[in-house]
Design an enzyme around this catalytic site. Sequence first.
Site, PDB file in Angstrom:
ATOM      1  N   VAL A  63      -3.270   8.638   1.396  1.00  0.00           N
ATOM      2  CA  VAL A  63      -3.726   7.933   2.604  1.00  0.00           C
ATOM      3  C   VAL A  63      -3.290   8.629   3.895  1.00  0.00           C
ATOM      4  O   VAL A  63      -3.720   8.237   4.974  1.00  0.00           O
ATOM      5  CB  VAL A  63      -3.273   6.445   2.622  1.00  0.00           C
ATOM      6  CG1 VAL A  63      -3.855   5.675   1.461  1.00  0.00           C
ATOM      7  CG2 VAL A  63      -1.750   6.318   2.682  1.00  0.00           C
ATOM      8  N   ASN A  89      -0.561  -1.859   1.134  1.00  0.00           N
ATOM      9  CA  ASN A  89       0.788  -1.901   0.547  1.00  0.00           C
ATOM     10  C   ASN A  89       1.502  -0.548   0.527  1.00  0.00           C
ATOM     11  O   ASN A  89       2.729  -0.512   0.607  1.00  0.00           O
ATOM     12  CB  ASN A  89       0.671  -2.454  -0.882  1.00  0.00           C
ATOM     13  CG  ASN A  89       1.921  -2.217  -1.696  1.00  0.00           C
ATOM     14  OD1 ASN A  89       2.942  -2.877  -1.504  1.00  0.00           O
ATOM     15  ND2 ASN A  89       1.864  -1.234  -2.597  1.00  0.00           N
ATOM     16  N   SER A 141       8.026  -5.747   6.121  1.00  0.00           N
ATOM     17  CA  SER A 141       9.414  -5.724   5.651  1.00  0.00           C
ATOM     18  C   SER A 141      10.243  -6.624   6.562  1.00  0.00           C
ATOM     19  O   SER A 141       9.869  -6.834   7.728  1.00  0.00           O
ATOM     20  CB  SER A 141       9.965  -4.294   5.725  1.00  0.00           C
ATOM     21  OG  SER A 141      11.375  -4.289   5.609  1.00  0.00           O
ATOM     22  N   TYR A 154      11.209   3.623  10.104  1.00  0.00           N
ATOM     23  CA  TYR A 154      10.591   2.639   9.198  1.00  0.00           C
ATOM     24  C   TYR A 154      10.536   1.253   9.853  1.00  0.00           C
ATOM     25  O   TYR A 154       9.493   0.591   9.873  1.00  0.00           O
ATOM     26  CB  TYR A 154      11.408   2.605   7.905  1.00  0.00           C
ATOM     27  CG  TYR A 154      10.948   1.630   6.841  1.00  0.00           C
ATOM     28  CD1 TYR A 154       9.934   1.974   5.958  1.00  0.00           C
ATOM     29  CD2 TYR A 154      11.569   0.394   6.699  1.00  0.00           C
ATOM     30  CE1 TYR A 154       9.541   1.094   4.947  1.00  0.00           C
ATOM     31  CE2 TYR A 154      11.181  -0.492   5.703  1.00  0.00           C
ATOM     32  CZ  TYR A 154      10.172  -0.133   4.825  1.00  0.00           C
ATOM     33  OH  TYR A 154       9.789  -1.010   3.832  1.00  0.00           O
ATOM     34  N   LYS A 158       7.285  -0.981  10.932  1.00  0.00           N
ATOM     35  CA  LYS A 158       7.023  -2.308  10.356  1.00  0.00           C
ATOM     36  C   LYS A 158       6.895  -3.348  11.477  1.00  0.00           C
ATOM     37  O   LYS A 158       6.105  -4.289  11.360  1.00  0.00           O
ATOM     38  CB  LYS A 158       8.118  -2.703   9.366  1.00  0.00           C
ATOM     39  CG  LYS A 158       8.153  -1.845   8.082  1.00  0.00           C
ATOM     40  CD  LYS A 158       6.906  -1.994   7.233  1.00  0.00           C
ATOM     41  CE  LYS A 158       7.058  -1.323   5.865  1.00  0.00           C
ATOM     42  NZ  LYS A 158       5.824  -1.323   5.068  1.00  0.00           N
TER      43      LYS A 158
HETATM   44  N1  LIG Z   1      11.137  -2.311  -2.296  1.00  0.00           N
HETATM   45  C1  LIG Z   1      11.641  -2.891  -1.231  1.00  0.00           C
HETATM   46  O1  LIG Z   1      12.835  -3.239  -1.170  1.00  0.00           O
HETATM   47  C2  LIG Z   1      10.738  -3.189  -0.062  1.00  0.00           C
HETATM   48  C3  LIG Z   1      11.224  -4.016   0.965  1.00  0.00           C
HETATM   49  C4  LIG Z   1      10.399  -4.283   2.044  1.00  0.00           C
HETATM   50  C5  LIG Z   1       9.128  -3.746   2.116  1.00  0.00           C
HETATM   51  N2  LIG Z   1       8.676  -2.929   1.108  1.00  0.00           N
HETATM   52  C6  LIG Z   1       7.316  -2.370   1.240  1.00  0.00           C
HETATM   53  O2  LIG Z   1       6.603  -2.557   0.046  1.00  0.00           O
HETATM   54  C7  LIG Z   1       5.535  -1.606  -0.001  1.00  0.00           C
HETATM   55  C8  LIG Z   1       5.427  -1.056  -1.412  1.00  0.00           C
HETATM   56  O3  LIG Z   1       6.592  -0.299  -1.706  1.00  0.00           O
HETATM   57  P1  LIG Z   1       7.410  -0.465  -3.063  1.00  0.00           P
HETATM   58  O4  LIG Z   1       8.703  -1.058  -2.721  1.00  0.00           O
HETATM   59  O5  LIG Z   1       6.565  -1.098  -4.107  1.00  0.00           O
HETATM   60  O6  LIG Z   1       7.734   1.074  -3.395  1.00  0.00           O
HETATM   61  P2  LIG Z   1       7.071   2.116  -4.400  1.00  0.00           P
HETATM   62  O7  LIG Z   1       7.281   1.669  -5.816  1.00  0.00           O
HETATM   63  O8  LIG Z   1       7.614   3.431  -3.993  1.00  0.00           O
HETATM   64  O9  LIG Z   1       5.524   2.006  -4.084  1.00  0.00           O
HETATM   65  C9  LIG Z   1       4.921   2.674  -3.012  1.00  0.00           C
HETATM   66  C10 LIG Z   1       3.565   3.151  -3.481  1.00  0.00           C
HETATM   67  O10 LIG Z   1       2.874   3.783  -2.386  1.00  0.00           O
HETATM   68  C11 LIG Z   1       2.243   4.946  -2.872  1.00  0.00           C
HETATM   69  N3  LIG Z   1       2.129   5.919  -1.799  1.00  0.00           N
HETATM   70  C12 LIG Z   1       3.146   6.490  -1.092  1.00  0.00           C
HETATM   71  N4  LIG Z   1       2.657   7.391  -0.239  1.00  0.00           N
HETATM   72  C13 LIG Z   1       1.316   7.388  -0.393  1.00  0.00           C
HETATM   73  C14 LIG Z   1       0.259   8.128   0.195  1.00  0.00           C
HETATM   74  N5  LIG Z   1       0.485   9.076   1.122  1.00  0.00           N
HETATM   75  N6  LIG Z   1      -1.018   7.886  -0.214  1.00  0.00           N
HETATM   76  C15 LIG Z   1      -1.261   6.953  -1.170  1.00  0.00           C
HETATM   77  N7  LIG Z   1      -0.300   6.228  -1.765  1.00  0.00           N
HETATM   78  C16 LIG Z   1       0.971   6.454  -1.387  1.00  0.00           C
HETATM   79  C17 LIG Z   1       3.137   5.461  -4.001  1.00  0.00           C
HETATM   80  O11 LIG Z   1       2.401   6.162  -5.004  1.00  0.00           O
HETATM   81  P3  LIG Z   1       2.287   7.768  -5.031  1.00  0.00           P
HETATM   82  O12 LIG Z   1       3.662   8.304  -4.712  1.00  0.00           O
HETATM   83  O13 LIG Z   1       1.807   8.078  -6.382  1.00  0.00           O
HETATM   84  O14 LIG Z   1       1.281   8.081  -3.982  1.00  0.00           O
HETATM   85  C18 LIG Z   1       3.676   4.168  -4.600  1.00  0.00           C
HETATM   86  O15 LIG Z   1       2.900   3.728  -5.694  1.00  0.00           O
HETATM   87  C19 LIG Z   1       5.845  -0.558   1.082  1.00  0.00           C
HETATM   88  O16 LIG Z   1       4.996  -0.755   2.181  1.00  0.00           O
HETATM   89  C20 LIG Z   1       7.286  -0.869   1.459  1.00  0.00           C
HETATM   90  O17 LIG Z   1       7.574  -0.520   2.785  1.00  0.00           O
HETATM   91  C21 LIG Z   1       9.449  -2.654   0.024  1.00  0.00           C
END
Ligand SMILES: NC(=O)c1ccc[n+]([C@@H]2O[C@H](COP(=O)([O-])OP(=O)(O)OC[C@H]3O[C@@H](n4cnc5c(N)ncnc54)[C@H](OP(=O)(O)O)[C@@H]3O)[C@@H](O)[C@H]2O)c1
Length: 248
Positions: A63, A89, A141, A154, A158
């Site tokens: 993306v 997401n 977040s 970050y 957000k």
């Molecule tokens: N986990 C937490 O504690 C937490 C807390 C608050 C908010 N969030 C938010 O939750 C959302 C999802 O994150 P997550 O925690 O589920 O982490 P995650 O497991 O690392 O998932 C992030 C996903 O985004 C994809 N991604 C990253 N860069 C990309 C790109 N350039 N193009 C397309 N896809 C991309 C990654 O897949 P690929 O690397 O294969 O592209 C991965 O599947 C994020 O927006 C994060 O900020 C998470």
Amino acid sequence: MSFTNKVVLITGGGSGIGAATAILFTREDAQVAIVGRTEEKLTKVAEECEKYGKRPLVIKADVSIDEELNTIIDKTVTQYGKLDILVNNAGITVLTKLLDADLVQNFDKIVKVNLRAIVSLSNKAAPHIINTKGSIINVSSILSTKVRGDQIIYGSLKAALDYFTRASALDLAPYGVRVNAVNPGYTKTNLLNFFGQEDIWERLIPRIPLGKCAEASEVGNMILYLASDKAKSVTGSTYVIDNGSMHK
Ligand SMILES: NC(=O)c1ccc[n+]([C@@H]2O[C@H](COP(=O)([O-])OP(=O)(O)OC[C@H]3O[C@@H](n4cnc5c(N)ncnc54)[C@H](OP(=O)(O)O)[C@@H]3O)[C@@H](O)[C@H]2O)c1
């Protein structure tokens, strides 16, 4: 919550919150499209979804690259004929502090994924979502309001996403389209893999009032709620799910 005949597009669907959300929507009979850079991860999630009846459309796209970003909405609508729900997401982070020598480079890298892609996808998806009177859910977040010195980029992005959510909600309300955000605290996913510590989620527990991280599916369930008719009066909202971390 049935999503029969609903088409759902989820970015970052190859792991964590996006993968859990894809599985939950599939279980509720939706037609799902998942986006990510790593085909193997997307294929694994597609196989998991297939156990619940339907195999999602896999869109391998980065993306942060316009040529790839610009194909995502068209591919989804070509496959399914419409779009009801967009889940923005995909997200990344690294530690960033104001005095870092590479602060601007990290800003340029993170903004493309965490904000620019969402602005672009929302812009391209909106006409389709107006047609279906659907909804958009942005994954924000708690760091949009809770300040951490090592997440200056970050958290700032957000915060901008929360504003973008509220402003999008106002713009699309006349068309009957709702836009909301979920604001998770610590959730067990791959997001903090850059630390290189497998036990990172356990190490965080002392900081969390309820003494646990959330599961990705809990955040997914909140996304399904916001996308459903049960939330038909909810728009422009930012829903916190954080085990109390906001207040510690
Ligand atoms: N986990 C937490 O504690 C937490 C807390 C608050 C908010 N969030 C938010 O939750 C959302 C999802 O994150 P997550 O925690 O589920 O982490 P995650 O497991 O690392 O998932 C992030 C996903 O985004 C994809 N991604 C990253 N860069 C990309 C790109 N350039 N193009 C397309 N896809 C991309 C990654 O897949 P690929 O690397 O294969 O592209 C991965 O599947 C994020 O927006 C994060 O900020 C998470």
